[in-house]
Design a protein around this motif. Structure first.
Motif, short mmCIF file in Angstrom:
data_model
loop_
_atom_site.label_atom_id
_atom_site.label_comp_id
_atom_site.label_asym_id
_atom_site.label_seq_id
_atom_site.Cartn_x
_atom_site.Cartn_y
_atom_site.Cartn_z
N PHE A 528 0.82 -1.19 0.00
CA PHE A 528 0.00 0.00 0.00
C PHE A 528 0.86 1.25 0.00
N PRO A 529 0.51 2.24 -0.80
CA PRO A 529 1.35 3.45 -0.90
C PRO A 529 1.34 4.30 0.36
N ASP A 530 0.23 4.34 1.09
CA ASP A 530 0.12 5.13 2.32
C ASP A 530 -0.35 4.23 3.45
N PRO A 531 0.57 3.43 4.02
CA PRO A 531 0.15 2.44 5.02
C PRO A 531 0.01 2.99 6.44
N GLU A 532 0.44 4.23 6.66
CA GLU A 532 0.50 4.72 8.05
C GLU A 532 -0.87 4.77 8.72
N THR A 533 -1.92 5.10 7.97
CA THR A 533 -3.25 5.18 8.58
C THR A 533 -3.74 3.81 9.05
N ASP A 586 5.85 17.53 1.72
CA ASP A 586 7.15 17.06 2.17
C ASP A 586 7.14 16.77 3.67
N ARG A 587 6.59 17.68 4.42
CA ARG A 587 6.54 17.51 5.88
C ARG A 587 5.62 16.34 6.25
N ARG A 588 4.57 16.12 5.45
CA ARG A 588 3.66 15.02 5.74
C ARG A 588 4.38 13.68 5.63
N GLN A 589 5.25 13.52 4.63
CA GLN A 589 6.00 12.28 4.49
C GLN A 589 6.89 12.01 5.70
N MET A 590 7.53 13.08 6.21
CA MET A 590 8.36 12.91 7.40
C MET A 590 7.52 12.50 8.61
N LEU A 591 6.36 13.13 8.76
CA LEU A 591 5.50 12.80 9.89
C LEU A 591 4.95 11.38 9.75
N HIS A 592 4.67 10.96 8.53
CA HIS A 592 4.19 9.60 8.32
C HIS A 592 5.26 8.57 8.72
N ALA A 593 6.51 8.90 8.44
CA ALA A 593 7.59 7.99 8.83
C ALA A 593 7.65 7.82 10.34
N PHE A 594 7.52 8.93 11.09
CA PHE A 594 7.53 8.82 12.55
C PHE A 594 6.24 8.17 13.07
N LEU A 626 14.94 16.28 13.96
CA LEU A 626 14.71 16.18 12.52
C LEU A 626 13.41 16.84 12.05
N VAL A 627 12.46 17.04 12.94
CA VAL A 627 11.17 17.58 12.54
C VAL A 627 10.87 18.90 13.22
N GLU A 628 10.83 18.89 14.53
CA GLU A 628 10.45 20.12 15.24
C GLU A 628 11.49 21.22 15.11
N ARG A 629 12.76 20.87 15.15
CA ARG A 629 13.83 21.87 15.05
C ARG A 629 14.54 21.80 13.70
N ARG A 630 13.79 21.40 12.70
CA ARG A 630 14.39 21.26 11.37
C ARG A 630 14.84 22.63 10.86
N GLN A 661 13.74 0.58 5.72
CA GLN A 661 13.98 1.04 4.36
C GLN A 661 13.08 2.23 4.00
N MET A 662 11.82 2.20 4.42
CA MET A 662 10.91 3.29 4.12
C MET A 662 11.34 4.58 4.83
N VAL A 663 11.67 4.47 6.11
CA VAL A 663 12.08 5.66 6.87
C VAL A 663 13.41 6.19 6.35
N PHE A 664 14.35 5.30 6.04
CA PHE A 664 15.65 5.72 5.53
C PHE A 664 15.49 6.46 4.20
N SER A 665 14.58 5.96 3.33
CA SER A 665 14.35 6.64 2.06
C SER A 665 13.73 8.02 2.26
N THR A 666 12.89 8.16 3.28
CA THR A 666 12.24 9.44 3.54
C THR A 666 13.25 10.48 4.00
N TYR A 667 14.17 10.10 4.88
CA TYR A 667 15.15 11.04 5.46
C TYR A 667 16.54 10.89 4.84
#
Length: 977
Positions: A528-533, A586-594, A626-630, A661-667
């Motif tokens: 699934f392309p957006d599995p976080e939900t 862009d920020r949504r992808q980072m938040l999805h990773a976390f 990586l997110v709040e103090r980016r 792998q997904m998180v590493f690709s995001t960041y």
């Protein structure tokens, strides 16, 4: 003497002779053309006398008795067309001709008798099909004669009865549609029973056809209850008639003058189709006195054709009937068709190709799949009432070995699968078995089926909005079921007795359910392309069940500190998920990773992972940097993230591997030198216990001296292996020879020698070789030992064997640790491959060259060598033209180049030499692309390496290293003007 009178020669119509010859041709198109020519010849010849027409008809009737080629087929078609097209007034005369020409008398052969009987049957059919018997001006006496011929033939010859019945039933189907033919229909029914054919399959089919088509026909009384063969009280009689098992009475058979069939036919009798067609209509469900389809199937098919004692021939009929029902029955009626005996027989025949009915079982499965393709909801009916009903969920265990269940679930729609999930939950609670062991197997099969449902679903991006919502509902329903029985006690805490599992769910079954949750999550991350939900909702369900007042108790007991950490992580996860819903792309992808990392960390806490608490704190710190103090140039942000990902991939789980792998690709754009150092540090570790302790800081300070000595010995052995370069590769490429077996064999031999020495010392005997050399006259000292000495010897020998067992367990532990370290390195190499794929043009990627080369040289694993060589090859392929690294630090890059050349000088394999050559040329290309003046320094480096190869015996650089350099230089060297 009187003279003989000369016989007058009759004129012969050569065209008719040719037509008659063509009517017997085996080619259908020739026969049809000949029939058409004959009809045109008779109709267009207006001067033709009636005698000529009669002669043609007589010749056609006589030709029906011919067994030559396909004469019977061709002559019957021509006769039918001639009777229907020509205005013939004296039909009864031609019926007389048919009866005379097809009558046998005297001592004739069996073949000739059969030819005349077939001729009579085809002739009667031609008269019926032509319609000349049913005109208004025609008398019913001629029709009665023709049908009487058919009934007498059916009564006399059982092997022709089905064909005779089919002709009669086909005529009734046409006649019942017109009210003016009621008299003829009445006559046919009367003649049918006069000849004793009423309670045969043909008579049953004719009765049902007329009974439900018209109400103007009077049936003979007393044959069926309420004059209806489909009455509830006639079920046994119908079953017996359709199976042609005639009743035997004290006076003999019920119809002694009706011959019984002697041979079984693989073709299904047409009466079955007529009975089923009537039972499948809605009218059969409205009248309570009529047999329903479910009752008919249970009594006639299930208990007779598929009874355990039924023959293969009966079961063959049953499969053919099931195929017919699959094509015509409604979804509601299919619930009855998937009966236990049928499905058990079907699975048994599908299990082995050598079974007698395997082919028809395969055809049955094709019919089922065809129905499922047309109506996807049918798959759930099959799974629910068919394959899962005969032996409960355990019947799936056999089918899971094939692709039947997978195909059915793949074709099913999401709404139907949701209904199946509810049914499977009931099977989890009450699997229908008594023992816990059998119940555990049944529940495991159900869990595997739930995982298969998730794997078979298509990604949401390919679906419409309504179908996408149905998919999410299905997956959420599956997760809710698995979560409920994985993390919560169901027995003892529920107020509803019907929800109590019987037998109780064991701890091992709950652990199995937790592994299936992991499998489902892995599938979601992969497909699934957006599995976080979906992942977030699964974790949310655990939290909701835990906090609700009427929920069952939680299996895992947390202390106060861990509970606080989990609640804090959940609040953080909830806040991140809410922020991601309104964030930019862009920020949504980072938040999805976390979101994924927090969700799976909480899941690990519920699974009892001791590292989840510390991992949660590291996630908080990484999120802040990586997110709040980016953008504030925070230090160690990527390093902390990489350490978290390393902790994920260190677990033997495909879920955390995919997550990393997904998180590493995001960041991946945030990874700096410190993050890469964390990755390369893993590659530098040894593949043994010492390497694992060094990597994970798990050295036990309280270990005894023996353990330390063993560890030191293992470390020294690994160091020696690294110095010698234990990996030996073929010259053709990165295929590695297995050099570990010799070391293992030597170690095993030395341990065996030591064990033999201890055993010899304890027993006071000699080894096998010494025994061969010793004198056979020596007396054994074992005979002079006392009982106390023997007991002491037994204890000593037992101690030796215990020590050997401990030594074997240590060897197995070393082997497992080595395999885990190799797998860990492979997963780290996958992250490095991702980094090179996305950032091969950056200067930072060059820092990975030397660790990769060192890994290829010192590792003992073929897999690690192959992966590292593939990365080097891919890196070289990507770095071409505009994709070469830019804005390099020349001094730093030249330093890497010299280290690569130093690495190439070490004794190693051909794969290592090729990788060093690729790395060197990559650096050279980047330096020359930046500044052509760097070429002088590059040449100096290569000259120094070649000088070392010629003068230094310890330099083991391969000649191919310089050949590749020369080939590259030849391709880029400026051509002279």
């Amino acid at each position: 003497m009187s003279k003989k009178r000369r016989r007058e020669l009759r004129s012969v119509d050569l065209q008719l002779v040719e037509i008659y010859e063509d009517l017997a041709n085996e080619a259908e198109n020739i026969r049809l053309k000949a029939a058409q020519t004959l009809l045109l010849k008779i109709c267009l010849n207006k001067k033709a006398e009636s005698v000529d027409v009669a002669e043609v008809l007589r010749r056609l009737i006589r030709g029906l008795c011919s067994g030559r080629k396909a004469a019977r087929l061709g002559f019957s078609v021509a006769l039918t067309e001639c009777l229907s097209q020509l205005q013939i007034s004296n039909i009864s005369e031609f019926v007389d001709i048919l009866e005379q020409q097809t009558q046998t008398s005297g001592n004739v052969s069996g073949q000739e008798e059969r030819d005349h009987q077939f001729g009579r049957l085809f002739g009667a059919e031609a008269f019926i099909k032509s319609g000349v018997l049913f005109g208004e001006e025609k008398s019913s006496e001629t029709s009665s004669r023709v049908f009487s011929l058919i009934f007498e033939l059916a009564k006399k010859k059982p092997w022709l009865r089905e064909e005779c019945g089919w002709i009669v039933v086909s005529a009734l189907q046409v006649l019942t549609q017109k009210q003016q033919h009621t008299i003829i229909v009445q006559m046919i029914i009367d003649r049918l029973f006069e000849h004793g054919l009423g309670k045969t399959p043909e008579g049953l089919a004719a009765w049902i056809l007329v009974r439900f088509a018209t109400s103007d026909v009077v049936f003979p009384p007393g044959v069926w209850h309420c004059d209806n063969p489909l009455h509830n009280k006639e079920r046994e009689n119908i079953s017996r008639i359709l199976r042609e098992a005639f009743v035997e009475t004290d006076q003999g058979r019920e119809h002694p003058d009706v011959a019984k069939k002697s041979n079984w036919s693989p073709k299904l009798h047409f009466a079955w189709s007529i009975v089923l067609a009537q039972l499948l209509t809605d009218k059969s469900e409205e009248d309570p006195e009529l047999i329903t389809f479910g009752d008919f199937w249970k009594d006639v098919i299930e208990r007779n054709l598929f009874a355990p004692s039924s023959s293969c021939e009966r079961k063959y009929w049953g499969f053919l009937l099931f195929q017919q029902v699959l094509g015509d029955a409604s979804e509601h009626q299919l619930h009855s068709a998937f009966s236990p005996n049928l499905m058990r027989c079907l699975m048994n025949q599908l299990a082995w190709p050598e079974r007698y009915l395997n082919r028809v079982a395969q055809e049955t499965m094709k019919a089922l799949m065809s129905r499922v393709e047309r109506q996807p909801a049918t798959s759930v009916v099959a799974l629910k009432n068919g394959f899962g009903a005969s032996d409960g969920p355990l019947s799936f265990n056999q089918l899971m070995k094939s692709n039947i269940v997978e195909r059915l679930i793949t074709l099913a729609d999401n709404v139907s699968l949701g209904n199946l999930v509810s049914y499977l939950e009931e099977s989890i609670l009450c699997p229908g078995v008594q023992t816990e062991k059998t119940a555990a197997i049944s529940r495991q099969v159900i869990a595997d089926l739930l995982v298969l449902m998730v794997r078979s679903r298509q990604p949401a991006e390919h679906l419409k909005e309504s179908a996408e919502q149905d998919l999410k509902t299905l997956i959420q329903k599956i997760f809710n079921l698995l979560v409920r029985y994985s993390y919560f006690y169901i027995d003892g805490s529920e107020k509803r007795p019907k929800t109590m599992p019987d037998p109780a769910i064991s701890a091992s079954t709950r652990a199995m359910f937790r592994t299936r949750i992991t499998s489902c999550l892995t599938c979601i991350l992969n497909k699934f392309p957006d599995p976080e939900t979906l992942v977030y909702n699964a974790i949310k369900n655990i939290h909701i069940l835990q906090k609700s007042s009427g929920s069952p108790g939680l299996v895992m007991e947390f202390d106060q500190k861990l509970s606080v950490i989990i609640d804090k992580a959940w609040k953080m996860l909830k806040r991140i998920h809410k922020t991601a819903s309104t964030a930019e792309s862009d920020r949504r992808q980072m938040l999805h990773a976390f979101t994924l990392m927090y969700s799976l960390t909480i899941l690990q806490a519920y699974n009892g992972d001791a590292d989840s608490a510390s991992l949660s704190d590291e996630l908080d710190l990484s999120y802040q940097k990586l997110v709040e103090r980016r953008g504030q140039r925070e230090q160690r942000g990527s390093e902390i993230l990489v350490e978290i990902l390393l902790s994920f991939i260190s677990k033997p789980s495909a879920l955390f591997r995919r997550l990393a792998q997904m998180v590493f690709s995001t960041y991946i754009l945030d990874i700096d030198n410190a993050g890469l150092s964390s990755l390369t540090r893993v590659l530098k570790t040894q593949e043994n216990i010492a390497g694992q302790d060094e990597l994970f800081d798990e050295e036990d300070e309280a270990s005894d001296e023996g353990s330390n000595a063993a560890s030191d010995q293992s470390s020294s052995e690994s160091d020696n292996e690294e110095m010698k370069g234990v990996v030996s590769l073929n010259s053709s490429g990165p295929e590695v020879e297995d050099v570990e077996s010799d070391n293992v064999t030597d170690g095993a031999d030395s341990e065996l020698v030591a064990f033999d020495a201890k055993l010899v010392q304890a027993l006071g005997t000699r080894t096998a070789n010494s025994d061969l050399e010793a004198s056979t006259s020596d007396d054994s000292s074992m005979e002079d030992m006392s009982d106390e000495q023997m007991e002491a010897l037994d204890e000593h020998i037992a101690k030796i064997f215990r020590e050997k067992k401990k030594l074997s367990s240590k060897k197995a532990e070393k082997k497992d640790i080595k395999e885990s370290m190799i797998n860990f390195k492979c997963r780290v190499l996958e992250l490095i491959e991702l980094f090179i794929k996305h950032r091969h043009s950056s200067e930072l990627a060059l820092e990975l060259l030397l660790p990769l080369l060192t890994t290829i040289r010192v590792t003992t694993s073929k897999l690690v060598v192959r992966k590292a060589c593939n990365i080097m090859r891919e890196y070289s392929r990507l770095c071409k033209g505009k994709d070469l690294p830019r804005q390099l630090n020349s001094e730093k890059t030249f330093n890497i180049l010299r280290q690569v050349h130093a690495e190439a000088m070490a004794e190693s394999s051909n794969a290592h030499a090729n990788a060093c050559s690729q790395a060197s040329l990559l650096l050279v290309k980047a330096l020359v692309e930046q500044d052509w003046a760097n070429l002088d320094n590059v040449i100096e480096v290569y000259v120094a390496t070649q000088k070392s190869r010629m003068l230094n015996p310890g330099c083991k650089v391969k000649m191919s290293f310089f050949t590749d350099w020369q080939n590259w230089w030849s391709s880029v060297r400026p051509k002279p003007a």
